[in-house]
Scaffold this motif. Structure first.
Motif, PDB file in Angstrom:
ATOM      1  N   LEU A 186     -11.278  -9.997   2.439  1.00 46.09           N
ATOM      2  CA  LEU A 186     -11.979  -8.651   2.152  1.00 46.09           C
ATOM      3  C   LEU A 186     -11.063  -8.163   0.780  1.00 46.09           C
ATOM      4  O   LEU A 186      -9.760  -8.222   0.809  1.00 46.09           O
ATOM      5  N   GLU A 187     -11.799  -7.555  -0.008  1.00 42.31           N
ATOM      6  CA  GLU A 187     -11.183  -6.785  -1.072  1.00 42.31           C
ATOM      7  C   GLU A 187     -10.952  -5.321  -0.514  1.00 42.31           C
ATOM      8  O   GLU A 187     -12.016  -4.714  -0.231  1.00 42.31           O
ATOM      9  N   ILE A 188      -9.647  -4.829  -0.603  1.00 42.47           N
ATOM     10  CA  ILE A 188      -9.247  -3.683  -0.235  1.00 42.47           C
ATOM     11  C   ILE A 188      -8.714  -2.908  -1.141  1.00 42.47           C
ATOM     12  O   ILE A 188      -7.659  -3.233  -1.768  1.00 42.47           O
ATOM     13  N   PRO A 189      -9.302  -1.459  -1.487  1.00 41.37           N
ATOM     14  CA  PRO A 189      -8.639  -0.793  -2.489  1.00 41.37           C
ATOM     15  C   PRO A 189      -7.523  -0.195  -2.105  1.00 41.37           C
ATOM     16  O   PRO A 189      -7.321   0.179  -0.944  1.00 41.37           O
ATOM     17  N   ALA A 190      -6.435  -0.159  -2.896  1.00 46.30           N
ATOM     18  CA  ALA A 190      -5.240   0.681  -2.529  1.00 46.30           C
ATOM     19  C   ALA A 190      -5.292   2.134  -2.066  1.00 46.30           C
ATOM     20  O   ALA A 190      -4.621   2.386  -1.112  1.00 46.30           O
ATOM     21  N   SER A 191      -6.281   2.741  -2.529  1.00 45.55           N
ATOM     22  CA  SER A 191      -6.560   3.873  -1.999  1.00 45.55           C
ATOM     23  C   SER A 191      -7.104   4.030  -0.501  1.00 45.55           C
ATOM     24  O   SER A 191      -7.053   4.941   0.305  1.00 45.55           O
ATOM     25  N   GLN A 192      -7.567   2.882   0.063  1.00 42.57           N
ATOM     26  CA  GLN A 192      -7.813   2.493   1.416  1.00 42.57           C
ATOM     27  C   GLN A 192      -6.647   2.103   2.414  1.00 42.57           C
ATOM     28  O   GLN A 192      -6.858   1.979   3.435  1.00 42.57           O
ATOM     29  N   ILE A 193      -5.418   2.114   1.991  1.00 38.56           N
ATOM     30  CA  ILE A 193      -4.460   1.680   2.565  1.00 38.56           C
ATOM     31  C   ILE A 193      -3.361   2.726   2.757  1.00 38.56           C
ATOM     32  O   ILE A 193      -2.943   3.308   1.953  1.00 38.56           O
ATOM     33  N   GLU A 194      -3.060   3.130   3.955  1.00 38.44           N
ATOM     34  CA  GLU A 194      -2.123   4.166   4.152  1.00 38.44           C
ATOM     35  C   GLU A 194      -0.840   3.702   4.475  1.00 38.44           C
ATOM     36  O   GLU A 194      -0.601   2.447   4.905  1.00 38.44           O
ATOM     37  N   PRO A 195       0.283   4.503   4.318  1.00 40.49           N
ATOM     38  CA  PRO A 195       1.781   3.907   4.792  1.00 40.49           C
ATOM     39  C   PRO A 195       1.808   3.314   6.031  1.00 40.49           C
ATOM     40  O   PRO A 195       1.127   4.186   6.939  1.00 40.49           O
ATOM     41  N   PRO A 196       2.603   2.650   6.523  1.00 41.31           N
ATOM     42  CA  PRO A 196       2.979   2.120   7.841  1.00 41.31           C
ATOM     43  C   PRO A 196       3.328   3.508   8.595  1.00 41.31           C
ATOM     44  O   PRO A 196       4.029   4.246   8.087  1.00 41.31           O
ATOM     45  N   PRO A 197       2.983   3.495  10.062  1.00 42.01           N
ATOM     46  CA  PRO A 197       3.377   4.363  10.891  1.00 42.01           C
ATOM     47  C   PRO A 197       4.782   4.495  11.237  1.00 42.01           C
ATOM     48  O   PRO A 197       5.530   3.353  11.101  1.00 42.01           O
ATOM     49  N   SER A 198       5.378   5.568  11.190  1.00 47.42           N
ATOM     50  CA  SER A 198       6.901   5.438  11.723  1.00 47.42           C
ATOM     51  C   SER A 198       7.207   5.250  13.160  1.00 47.42           C
ATOM     52  O   SER A 198       8.305   5.195  13.579  1.00 47.42           O
ATOM     53  N   PHE A 199       6.007   5.451  13.892  1.00 50.50           N
ATOM     54  CA  PHE A 199       5.977   5.249  15.342  1.00 50.50           C
ATOM     55  C   PHE A 199       4.622   4.998  15.877  1.00 50.50           C
ATOM     56  O   PHE A 199       3.642   5.125  15.209  1.00 50.50           O
ATOM     57  N   GLY A 200       4.525   4.244  17.011  1.00 55.83           N
ATOM     58  CA  GLY A 200       3.291   4.231  17.665  1.00 55.83           C
ATOM     59  C   GLY A 200       2.700   2.546  17.669  1.00 55.83           C
ATOM     60  O   GLY A 200       1.946   2.321  18.195  1.00 55.83           O
ATOM     61  N   ALA A 201       3.125   1.987  16.515  1.00 54.83           N
ATOM     62  CA  ALA A 201       2.820   0.474  16.534  1.00 54.83           C
ATOM     63  C   ALA A 201       3.459  -0.088  17.521  1.00 54.83           C
ATOM     64  O   ALA A 201       4.363   0.046  17.776  1.00 54.83           O
ATOM     65  N   ARG A 202       2.653  -1.305  17.678  1.00 57.23           N
ATOM     66  CA  ARG A 202       3.165  -2.174  18.871  1.00 57.23           C
ATOM     67  C   ARG A 202       4.194  -3.446  18.353  1.00 57.23           C
ATOM     68  O   ARG A 202       4.350  -4.271  19.117  1.00 57.23           O
ATOM     69  N   ILE A 203       4.400  -3.356  17.258  1.00 53.72           N
ATOM     70  CA  ILE A 203       5.184  -4.201  16.455  1.00 53.72           C
ATOM     71  C   ILE A 203       6.384  -3.384  15.731  1.00 53.72           C
ATOM     72  O   ILE A 203       5.993  -2.375  15.203  1.00 53.72           O
ATOM     73  N   ARG A 204       7.174  -4.259  14.984  1.00 53.86           N
ATOM     74  CA  ARG A 204       8.206  -3.475  14.517  1.00 53.86           C
ATOM     75  C   ARG A 204       7.678  -3.033  12.934  1.00 53.86           C
ATOM     76  O   ARG A 204       6.900  -3.552  12.301  1.00 53.86           O
TER      77      ARG A 204
END
Length: 179
Positions: free
Chosen positions: A115-133
């Motif tokens: 997929l081509e994903i525009p940079a504007s469609q990518i949010e910073p990583p979450p500080s918590f809540g993800a199930r990986i580091r």
């Protein structure tokens, strides 16, 4: 004689867009930038190597080169991936701290699409809540109204960190026998 005036047209700013390979691990979709991907192969002909960390499934022979295969699900501290007919190994070029390139295979449940994903469609990583580091995540992309976890491959496949984990996992116990 009159001077010739030239005008330079300035292009409007172009939104940065990058291509990502999307794949599934369980019910979650992940993405990695395609620049470091060498190829995608069918899972098979794996040789198990003793004394490797649990997330290293073994090695494959890829045109004469020994390539370790990392079970990405196990690398994230989840149960090992179930092998199905859709299981694939994504071959990526990683580099050690000394700068030497090393091909590594990533075992994934199924490859979805590029997929081509525009940079504007990518949010910073979450500080918590993800199930990986959190340091494994470079961002959260919005694709068709759903989030796709964009991985920081250099962290996920840190050869030096994986080597340290292998050493500590198989180090002799230093605890004295209390009996």
């Amino acid at each position: 004689m009159g001077a010739i005036a030239t005008t330079r047209q300035v292009a409007p700013p172009v939104e940065e867009e990058a291509q990502y390979l999307t794949f599934m691990l369980g019910a979650e979709m992940f993405a990695i930038g395609i620049l470091g991907i060498k190829e995608i192969i069918e899972y098979g002909n794996l040789t198990v190597v003793p004394m490797m960390p649990a997330f290293v499934r073994g090695v494959i022979n890829l045109r004469g080169a020994v390539v370790p295969v990392v079970d990405l699900s196990a690398r994230f501290g989840r149960p090992d991936s179930d092998i199905t007919r859709r299981s694939c190994v994504v071959i990526i070029e990683a580099s050690a701290e000394d700068g030497q390139p090393q091909d590594i295979g990533l075992l994934v449940d199924t490859v979805s699409a590029v997929l081509e994903i525009p940079a504007s469609q990518i949010e910073p990583p979450p500080s918590f809540g993800a199930r990986i580091r959190a340091d494994f995540i470079s961002g959260m992309a919005k694709v068709d109204g759903k989030f796709v976890i964009v991985l920081e491959v250099s962290r996920v496949l840190s050869i030096d960190e994986m080597s340290r984990l292998a050493e500590t996992e198989h180090a002799p116990s230093t605890e004295a026998d209390a009996r």
